[in-house]
Design an enzyme around this catalytic site. Structure first.
Site, PDB file in Angstrom:
ATOM      1  N   HIS A 136     -19.863  13.541 -26.499  1.00 24.30           N
ATOM      2  CA  HIS A 136     -19.632  12.605 -27.610  1.00 24.30           C
ATOM      3  C   HIS A 136     -19.542  11.151 -27.159  1.00 24.30           C
ATOM      4  CE1 HIS A 136     -15.458  13.285 -26.333  1.00 24.30           C
ATOM      5  NE2 HIS A 136     -15.113  12.205 -26.987  1.00 24.30           N
ATOM      6  N   PHE A 154      -7.110  19.366 -25.009  1.00 23.90           N
ATOM      7  CA  PHE A 154      -7.839  18.122 -25.233  1.00 23.90           C
ATOM      8  C   PHE A 154      -9.196  18.205 -24.528  1.00 23.90           C
ATOM      9  CE2 PHE A 154      -8.856  13.638 -24.210  1.00 23.90           C
ATOM     10  CZ  PHE A 154      -9.061  13.221 -25.497  1.00 23.90           C
ATOM     11  N   ASP A 155     -10.169  17.386 -24.978  1.00 26.78           N
ATOM     12  CA  ASP A 155     -11.541  17.556 -24.462  1.00 26.78           C
ATOM     13  C   ASP A 155     -11.668  17.347 -22.953  1.00 26.78           C
ATOM     14  OD1 ASP A 155     -11.151  14.848 -24.882  1.00 26.78           O
ATOM     15  OD2 ASP A 155     -13.183  14.446 -25.561  1.00 26.78           O
ATOM     16  N   ASP A 180       0.748  19.072 -21.114  1.00 31.08           N
ATOM     17  CA  ASP A 180      -0.111  17.901 -21.205  1.00 31.08           C
ATOM     18  C   ASP A 180       0.661  16.935 -22.106  1.00 31.08           C
ATOM     19  OD1 ASP A 180      -1.948  15.986 -21.852  1.00 31.08           O
ATOM     20  OD2 ASP A 180      -3.542  17.383 -22.423  1.00 31.08           O
ATOM     21  N   LYS A 208      -0.707   6.435 -23.549  1.00 31.28           N
ATOM     22  CA  LYS A 208      -0.159   6.717 -24.886  1.00 31.28           C
ATOM     23  C   LYS A 208       1.348   6.439 -24.855  1.00 31.28           C
ATOM     24  CE  LYS A 208      -4.079   9.314 -24.868  1.00 31.28           C
ATOM     25  NZ  LYS A 208      -4.947   9.415 -23.681  1.00 31.28           N
ATOM     26  N   ALA A 257       0.767  13.520 -22.948  1.00 32.88           N
ATOM     27  CA  ALA A 257       0.377  12.176 -23.415  1.00 32.88           C
ATOM     28  C   ALA A 257       1.300  11.636 -24.518  1.00 32.88           C
ATOM     29  CB  ALA A 257      -1.068  12.209 -23.907  1.00 32.88           C
ATOM     30  N   TYR A 301       0.837  -1.211   0.000  1.00 31.18           N
ATOM     31  CA  TYR A 301       0.000   0.000   0.000  1.00 31.18           C
ATOM     32  C   TYR A 301       0.867   1.254   0.000  1.00 31.18           C
ATOM     33  CZ  TYR A 301      -3.945   3.049   1.044  1.00 31.18           C
ATOM     34  OH  TYR A 301      -4.906   4.031   0.967  1.00 31.18           O
TER      35      TYR A 301
END
Ligand code: F0G
Length: 458
Positions: free
Chosen positions: A450, A124-125, A215, A258, A217, A72
């Protein structure tokens, strides 16, 4: 004879995929309310919905799973992940999260408040969703070249410094918790950001004392484009380029699904200890204790190994050349795509592909559905449905680009699959003039609609 390019891997395990008939697909997509997210995966032959979490792990990553430490607190897997992040990306502090949007949730809970402004390059969304959810505003400062799909600018992900400075002057630096740079810029077509631009944004941000967040990714794919396109970087290794990129950032969020080539995982990394301590509190509330934050020990191990592999030139060359291989076939046939071909996907310009479908009938969604019916290939709409309604006026937002993205999972499909996808798209292109109407929305969620939208054919 010159030797052709070939992949830098061989295949050790395979998964069967199933062909279907057009009649079956027509029924399935109707039952799915014309939302490709509602299809069962066995109703799809080639799945290009996303490159997120869908890649093939290497033998070394699979063996790392067996070495996972599931303690843990203080697991060795946590320290393995920490070492990889410090060595490859140069950050001293990090928090594991279960995926990229969870990293956004934790970090934005710490930094973003109502009325704030977050400028960046085509957020990004989920990133935009997490900003708007906090009643703050995301402002897109991507260079104009990105919105002309024919323009072959080598770094269409770049931030327009004039637009950025205008936003800072208009709203005041104290309203801006950070500037966000998405590498590569997914929404604009998997387009990279140049080292020069990263350097310039940091300089401007420093002038106003605003932190810079990447960001991240697809940070490794971004580094590949810097190496192959930007003067002065041809002889540098990907790892050297990555290290330099992050000298111009204060913090990062990562969707490890990614460019860390794992099925699930993410993290936040930062240089500032105080920020780490503040974010730790939200991490414990939302994700889990700071040494696992929503990830299993085994997954942290695979992630650490994935970061090492994804920052090898041979891996990136194999990956990006496959995306180019598909893109080139479409370009050669005259199919309108975003130029140059991006890092993780081919983006088709649906407004040019289906000029007879009105914008309020969602041409990109219409094209994605046609491609699925044609051949069982699943892509995704990056257009007006994904753009959601304006949070204030509740009117549909029509972004500059209306795209269908064909995202290529890492190390997953062969070039025969790419040939199949190209042929399917060519068949739809040949009958494009007969496609004159699209779809209307019958049910939608307030944000990120979407994923769950329901449509009716017009
Ligand atoms: N940022 C970027 C640039 C992304 O592309 C994504 C996810 C995220 C953040 C969120 O990460 O999914 O791990 O929570 N993109 C996927 C895609 C879903 O298909 O492009 P996540």
């Amino acid at each position: 004879m010159e030797l052709p390019f070939a992949e830098n891997y061989k295949i050790k395990m395979v998964e069967t995929i199933k062909r279907s008939t057009r009649e079956e697909r027509e029924q399935w997509i109707k039952d799915a309310k014309y939302n490709l997210f509602n299809l069962k995966s066995n109703q799809v032959f080639i799945d290009l919905l996303t490159d997120s979490g869908t890649g093939a792990m290497s033998d070394k990553q699979w063996s790392e799973l067996m070495l996972g430490d599931e303690s843990y607190a203080g697991a060795s897997s946590y320290y393995k992940m920490k070492d990889a992040i410090t060595n490859i990306l140069g950050f001293e502090y990090f928090l594991p999260t279960h995926q990229g949007r969870a990293a956004e949730n934790v970090l934005f809970s710490t930094l973003v408040k109502q009325g704030d402004i977050v400028p960046g390059n085509s957020h990004f969304d989920t990133t935009k969703g997490h900003i708007e959810f906090r009643k703050a505003t995301a402002i897109d400062c991507t260079i104009n070249e990105a919105f002309d799909t024919e323009n072959t600018h080598p770094f269409k992900g770049n931030v327009d410094l004039n637009k950025l400075e205008k936003v800072i002057n208009e709203h005041g630096a104290d309203k801006i918790p950070f500037i966000i740079i998405t590498v590569t810029n997914n929404t604009a077509g998997g387009q990279p950001v140049s080292m020069q631009n990263l350097r310039d944004v940091k300089k401007l941000a420093d002038k106003y004392t605003i932190p810079v967040l990447y960001d991240s990714a697809r940070f490794a794919e971004n580094a590949y484009f810097i190496k192959t396109r930007e003067t002065g970087y041809a002889d540098k290794s990907i790892k050297e380029i990555v290290r330099e990129m992050y000298t111009y950032a204060d913090m990062m969020t990562m969707s490890s699904k990614k460019d860390a080539i794992v099925n699930m995982g993410g993290f936040i990394a930062m240089k500032d200890k105080t920020l780490f301590e503040k974010a730790s509190m939200f991490n414990i509330v939302f994700e889990g204790f700071i040494t696992y934050g929503g990830m299993s020990g085994r997954d942290m191990n695979a992630l650490a190994q994935g970061l090492k592999e994804a920052t090898e030139f041979e891996y990136l060359e194999t990956r990006i050349k496959q995306v180019e291989y598909l893109g080139k076939q479409l370009i050669d046939y005259g199919i309108p795509v975003q130029h140059p071909i991006g890092g993780h996907a081919v983006f088709i310009n649906a407004l040019k592909f289906l000029p007879n479908v009105p914008r309020n009938e969602f041409p990109a969604q219409t094209l994605a559905i046609e491609l699925y019916k044609e051949a069982g290939v699943r892509g995704v709409e990056i257009g007006a449905i994904m753009a959601d309604r304006d949070p204030v006026t509740r009117e549909n937002r029509y972004p500059d680009l209306e795209l269908v993205r064909l995202a290529i999972p890492r190390r997953t499909y062969t070039n025969n699959h790419m040939d199949y996808v190209a042929a399917a798209l060519i068949n739809v292109f040949d009958r494009r003039n007969a496609i004159k109407s699209g779809y209307k929305i019958i049910k939608e969620a307030e944000v990120l609609r979407h994923f769950t939208v329901e449509l009716e054919q017009l």
